[in-house]
Design an enzyme around this catalytic site. Structure first.
Site, PDB file in Angstrom:
ATOM      1  N   ASP A   8     -13.230  34.302  80.933  1.00 54.95           N
ATOM      2  CA  ASP A   8     -13.210  34.577  79.504  1.00 54.95           C
ATOM      3  C   ASP A   8     -12.875  33.269  78.792  1.00 54.95           C
ATOM      4  O   ASP A   8     -12.228  32.387  79.372  1.00 54.95           O
ATOM      5  CB  ASP A   8     -12.144  35.641  79.217  1.00 54.95           C
ATOM      6  CG  ASP A   8     -11.859  35.798  77.748  1.00 54.95           C
ATOM      7  OD1 ASP A   8     -12.799  36.072  76.985  1.00 54.95           O
ATOM      8  OD2 ASP A   8     -10.681  35.630  77.355  1.00 54.95           O
ATOM      9  N   THR A  12      -8.082  32.663  77.174  1.00 53.51           N
ATOM     10  CA  THR A  12      -7.988  32.427  78.620  1.00 53.51           C
ATOM     11  C   THR A  12      -8.125  30.941  78.928  1.00 53.51           C
ATOM     12  O   THR A  12      -7.207  30.330  79.484  1.00 53.51           O
ATOM     13  CB  THR A  12      -9.046  33.246  79.374  1.00 53.51           C
ATOM     14  OG1 THR A  12      -8.830  34.641  79.108  1.00 53.51           O
ATOM     15  CG2 THR A  12      -8.957  33.000  80.880  1.00 53.51           C
ATOM     16  N   ARG A  39      -6.751  37.082  64.420  1.00 51.20           N
ATOM     17  CA  ARG A  39      -7.175  37.331  65.803  1.00 51.20           C
ATOM     18  C   ARG A  39      -7.233  38.825  66.107  1.00 51.20           C
ATOM     19  O   ARG A  39      -8.186  39.301  66.746  1.00 51.20           O
ATOM     20  CB  ARG A  39      -6.226  36.630  66.772  1.00 51.20           C
ATOM     21  CG  ARG A  39      -6.461  36.944  68.247  1.00 51.20           C
ATOM     22  CD  ARG A  39      -7.863  36.596  68.707  1.00 51.20           C
ATOM     23  NE  ARG A  39      -7.997  36.753  70.159  1.00 51.20           N
ATOM     24  CZ  ARG A  39      -9.144  36.759  70.822  1.00 51.20           C
ATOM     25  NH1 ARG A  39     -10.285  36.623  70.165  1.00 51.20           N
ATOM     26  NH2 ARG A  39      -9.174  36.900  72.133  1.00 51.20           N
ATOM     27  N   SER A 114     -18.412  35.236  77.439  1.00 52.62           N
ATOM     28  CA  SER A 114     -17.601  35.333  76.228  1.00 52.62           C
ATOM     29  C   SER A 114     -18.277  36.157  75.147  1.00 52.62           C
ATOM     30  O   SER A 114     -19.502  36.223  75.065  1.00 52.62           O
ATOM     31  CB  SER A 114     -17.337  33.924  75.685  1.00 52.62           C
ATOM     32  OG  SER A 114     -16.654  33.966  74.449  1.00 52.62           O
ATOM     33  N   ASN A 115     -17.435  36.750  74.297  1.00 51.83           N
ATOM     34  CA  ASN A 115     -17.929  37.406  73.091  1.00 51.83           C
ATOM     35  C   ASN A 115     -18.494  36.410  72.097  1.00 51.83           C
ATOM     36  O   ASN A 115     -19.242  36.780  71.184  1.00 51.83           O
ATOM     37  CB  ASN A 115     -16.797  38.177  72.409  1.00 51.83           C
ATOM     38  CG  ASN A 115     -16.526  39.521  73.065  1.00 51.83           C
ATOM     39  OD1 ASN A 115     -17.366  40.064  73.763  1.00 51.83           O
ATOM     40  ND2 ASN A 115     -15.331  40.054  72.840  1.00 51.83           N
ATOM     41  N   LYS A 147     -17.729  42.720  74.910  1.00 60.57           N
ATOM     42  CA  LYS A 147     -16.805  43.181  75.937  1.00 60.57           C
ATOM     43  C   LYS A 147     -15.748  44.074  75.284  1.00 60.57           C
ATOM     44  O   LYS A 147     -15.347  43.797  74.144  1.00 60.57           O
ATOM     45  CB  LYS A 147     -16.116  41.982  76.604  1.00 60.57           C
ATOM     46  CG  LYS A 147     -17.054  41.069  77.386  1.00 60.57           C
ATOM     47  CD  LYS A 147     -16.308  39.964  78.128  1.00 60.57           C
ATOM     48  CE  LYS A 147     -15.662  38.967  77.192  1.00 60.57           C
ATOM     49  NZ  LYS A 147     -14.933  37.899  77.908  1.00 60.57           N
ATOM     50  N   SER A 171      -9.282  36.446  83.219  1.00 60.28           N
ATOM     51  CA  SER A 171      -8.989  36.695  81.812  1.00 60.28           C
ATOM     52  C   SER A 171      -7.490  36.880  81.618  1.00 60.28           C
ATOM     53  O   SER A 171      -6.776  37.289  82.537  1.00 60.28           O
ATOM     54  CB  SER A 171      -9.728  37.936  81.311  1.00 60.28           C
ATOM     55  OG  SER A 171      -9.508  38.139  79.921  1.00 60.28           O
ATOM     56  N   ASN A 173      -6.788  38.605  78.676  1.00 59.88           N
ATOM     57  CA  ASN A 173      -6.867  39.707  77.707  1.00 59.88           C
ATOM     58  C   ASN A 173      -6.918  41.054  78.417  1.00 59.88           C
ATOM     59  O   ASN A 173      -7.828  41.306  79.218  1.00 59.88           O
ATOM     60  CB  ASN A 173      -8.113  39.543  76.836  1.00 59.88           C
ATOM     61  CG  ASN A 173      -8.010  38.336  75.913  1.00 59.88           C
ATOM     62  OD1 ASN A 173      -7.120  38.274  75.068  1.00 59.88           O
ATOM     63  ND2 ASN A 173      -8.894  37.371  76.071  1.00 59.88           N
ATOM     64  N   PHE A 175      -7.776  44.090  77.525  1.00 61.75           N
ATOM     65  CA  PHE A 175      -8.995  44.895  77.373  1.00 61.75           C
ATOM     66  C   PHE A 175     -10.108  44.367  78.263  1.00 61.75           C
ATOM     67  O   PHE A 175     -10.903  45.132  78.820  1.00 61.75           O
ATOM     68  CB  PHE A 175      -9.437  44.924  75.907  1.00 61.75           C
ATOM     69  CG  PHE A 175     -10.071  43.654  75.419  1.00 61.75           C
ATOM     70  CD1 PHE A 175     -11.435  43.452  75.518  1.00 61.75           C
ATOM     71  CD2 PHE A 175      -9.298  42.637  74.864  1.00 61.75           C
ATOM     72  CE1 PHE A 175     -12.028  42.277  75.078  1.00 61.75           C
ATOM     73  CE2 PHE A 175      -9.878  41.462  74.415  1.00 61.75           C
ATOM     74  CZ  PHE A 175     -11.241  41.276  74.534  1.00 61.75           C
ATOM     75  N   ASP A 176     -10.170  43.053  78.408  1.00 62.36           N
ATOM     76  CA  ASP A 176     -11.214  42.402  79.194  1.00 62.36           C
ATOM     77  C   ASP A 176     -10.966  42.603  80.690  1.00 62.36           C
ATOM     78  O   ASP A 176     -11.907  42.811  81.467  1.00 62.36           O
ATOM     79  CB  ASP A 176     -11.220  40.916  78.851  1.00 62.36           C
ATOM     80  CG  ASP A 176     -12.520  40.212  79.185  1.00 62.36           C
ATOM     81  OD1 ASP A 176     -13.527  40.889  79.446  1.00 62.36           O
ATOM     82  OD2 ASP A 176     -12.528  38.965  79.159  1.00 62.36           O
TER      83      ASP A 176
END
Length: 247
Positions: A8, A12, A39, A114-115, A147, A171, A173, A175-176
């Site tokens: 990520d 990250t 964010r 990545s998003n 993601k 990652s 994160n 959620f990720d």
């Protein structure tokens, strides 16, 4: 056999908190609260747009989140200042351990999923010390799904030609991590802030009021309670070297 480490980007490899210098310079005394709300809304808007089936790329989402943040705080930038603040997400600082960690990996593919939009990732990675250490940069924009939508993770196999069990997805994160694990990757969580340390930080601040950054840490830096635990938990990117060797 592990054939690829897929990272990520935001939070990250690159520190999303590094926009704080820009936000503070733009609005003295408001930098921390702008940074944290921005964010959190950036992520929330990516999920909302996915759920509403109304995709916009991450640059649009980032600017929408900044608009929300400044509006809710009653701050009115000029168009030029707004653009300057938004551009900070294309100049995030890599974490100090990122270069050594990536440089120490050999025999495995090193990629980003990545998003971020392609243009954002080109600017972010290309303008950093990581540009020669990342072999492939993949944006979810190809799938028009952020993601943790499974369609986003499908891009790893499509672009790298590897199966999920041949990947360690990295990652910080929650959620990720949950999304990647649910998809079938082996997952390494970068746990820069142990839960016990966060609990202590919260306890110390509860005598007054939680700082915005502490509230952010409580929401975004810990493992989610969704039943998808990472395969590996390490305290820094530097600790990935032992996984790379084992792979």
């Amino acid at each position: 056999m592990i054939k690829a480490f897929v990272f990520d980007a935001y939070g990250t490899l690159f520190d999303v908190q590094s926009v704080a210098d820009v936000t503070e310079q733009a609005f003295p005394g408001h930098g921390e609260i702008i940074t944290q709300i921005w964010r959190m809304k950036q992520l929330e808007y990516s999920w909302l747009r996915s759920l509403m089936d109304d995709y916009r790329d991450f640059w649009t989402v980032t600017r929408e989140a900044l608009t929300y943040t400044l509006d809710v705080l009653g701050l009115s930038p000029t168009a030029t200042l707004f653009d300057d603040i938004a551009e900070a997400y294309n100049r995030l600082a890599p974490y100090p351990d990122a270069v050594a960690a990536l440089g120490g990996m050999s025999g495995v593919h090193r990629a980003i999923l990545s998003n971020g939009s392609p243009q954002m990732l080109d600017a972010l990675v290309g303008g950093s010390a990581l540009r020669d250490l990342i072999e492939t940069t993949i944006s979810v924009d190809e799938k028009r799904a952020f993601k943790p939508d499974p369609r986003a993770y499908e891009l790893v196999e499509e672009r790298l030609g590897v199966k999920p069990h041949e990947v360690i997805f990295v990652s910080s994160n929650g959620f990720d991590i949950a999304g990647a694990k649910r998809f079938g990757f082996r997952v390494a969580r970068i746990a820069r802030l142990p839960q016990a340390a966060l609990a202590q930080e919260v306890a110390e601040e509860m005598t007054g009021a939680l700082r915005p950054v502490t509230f952010y840490k409580a929401l975004r830096t810990q493992e989610e309670a969704l039943g998808y635990a990472p395969d590996f938990t390490v305290s820094s990117l530097a600790d990935l070297s032992r996984l790379a060797v084992a792979a």
